[in-house]
Design a protein around this motif. Structure first.
Motif, PDB file in Angstrom:
ATOM      1  N   GLY A  11       0.945  -1.073   0.124  1.00  0.00           N
ATOM      2  CA  GLY A  11      -0.003  -0.104   0.012  1.00  0.00           C
ATOM      3  C   GLY A  11       0.793   1.251   0.136  1.00  0.00           C
ATOM      4  N   VAL A 122      -3.444   5.461   1.076  1.00  0.00           N
ATOM      5  CA  VAL A 122      -4.376   5.767   0.109  1.00  0.00           C
ATOM      6  C   VAL A 122      -4.609   4.687  -0.792  1.00  0.00           C
ATOM      7  N   ASP A 123      -4.251   3.331  -0.505  1.00  0.00           N
ATOM      8  CA  ASP A 123      -4.756   2.224  -1.280  1.00  0.00           C
ATOM      9  C   ASP A 123      -4.062   0.934  -0.411  1.00  0.00           C
ATOM     10  N   GLU A 127      -6.427   0.758   3.408  1.00  0.00           N
ATOM     11  CA  GLU A 127      -6.402   2.088   2.988  1.00  0.00           C
ATOM     12  C   GLU A 127      -7.112   2.919   4.010  1.00  0.00           C
TER      13      GLU A 127
END
Length: 168
Positions: A11, A122-123, A127
Motif C-alpha cells: 500500500g 491511500v490504497d 486504506e
C-alpha cells in the motif's frame, strides 16, 4: 509517497514524513477523554510520535507496550501513540494492558494529522488507516529522527528512536 509491504501485497501512503531538521507540523488529535490536544501543548519537551494502524493488531499493540516501557528512560519526554482507533478502544486497551506512561491519541475526527505527516494509506488493505512510523521531535519543535517502517508487520527501531532522544 512511501510503499509499505503487507503479506503478499502493498500500500502507498499519502506523502512523506517531515524531514529531519524541519519544524514538526502542529496537529490536533483526540485524547481518550475526547478533548483535543496538539503538538503545541508539549512545547519545551521532547516528543516521540509512535504512529500505527490499529491497537487491534499484534505488532501495533506490542509497539505501544514497548514505548510505554521506554518512556521512563528519558526525562522531559512525552510519548504519543497515534492511530485512528476510537478513544473508547484506546481506553479499553490501556486499562487491560496497564499502559500508563504514554498518551494515546486518535486521528478519527479531522484526519489532518495523517495528511500533514504523510502517513495515511491511500490504497491497499489498510486504506484510510495510518502507516507505522516513528518521529522524534526536540524541545524546539524540530524533527530529529524519522522512521517509516517498510513492512506493516515489522516493529519500529526502538533503539534508534531512544538514541535520538538521548543524543539530541
Amino acid at each position: 509517497m512511501a510503499l509499505i509491504q503487507f503479506t503478499g501485497t502493498s500500500g502507498r501512503t499519502s506523502g512523506e514524513l517531515p524531514e529531519v531538521g524541519n519544524s514538526a507540523p502542529d496537529f490536533e488529535l483526540t485524547k481518550r477523554d475526547l478533548t483535543q490536544i496538539g503538538l503545541e501543548d508539549f512545547k519545551g519537551k521532547k516528543v516521540v510520535l509512535n504512529i500505527f494502524p490499529s491497537l487491534d493488531t499484534d505488532t501495533c499493540a506490542q509497539a505501544v507496550r514497548a514505548f510505554n516501557s521506554l518512556a521512563v528512560e528519558v526525562e522531559n519526554t512525552a510519548v504519543l501513540c497515534i492511530s485512528r482507533d476510537l478513544p473508547f478502544a484506546q481506553s479499553r486497551f490501556c486499562a487491560a494492558e496497564g499502559i500508563d506512561r504514554v498518551t494515546l491519541l486518535s486521528d478519527y475526527k479531522d484526519k489532518g494529522f495523517a495528511e500533514a505527516y504523510g502517513v495515511r494509506f491511500v490504497d491497499g488493505p489498510f486504506e484510510g488507516l495510518l502507516a507505522r512510523a516513528v518521529l522524534v521531535v526536540n524541545e524546539n519543535g524540530h524533527v530529529i529522527y524519522t522512521e517509516m517502517v517498510d513492512n506493516i508487520g515489522k516493529e519500529p527501531n526502538y533503539k534508534a528512536a531512544l538514541e535520538a532522544l538521548q543524543n539530541d
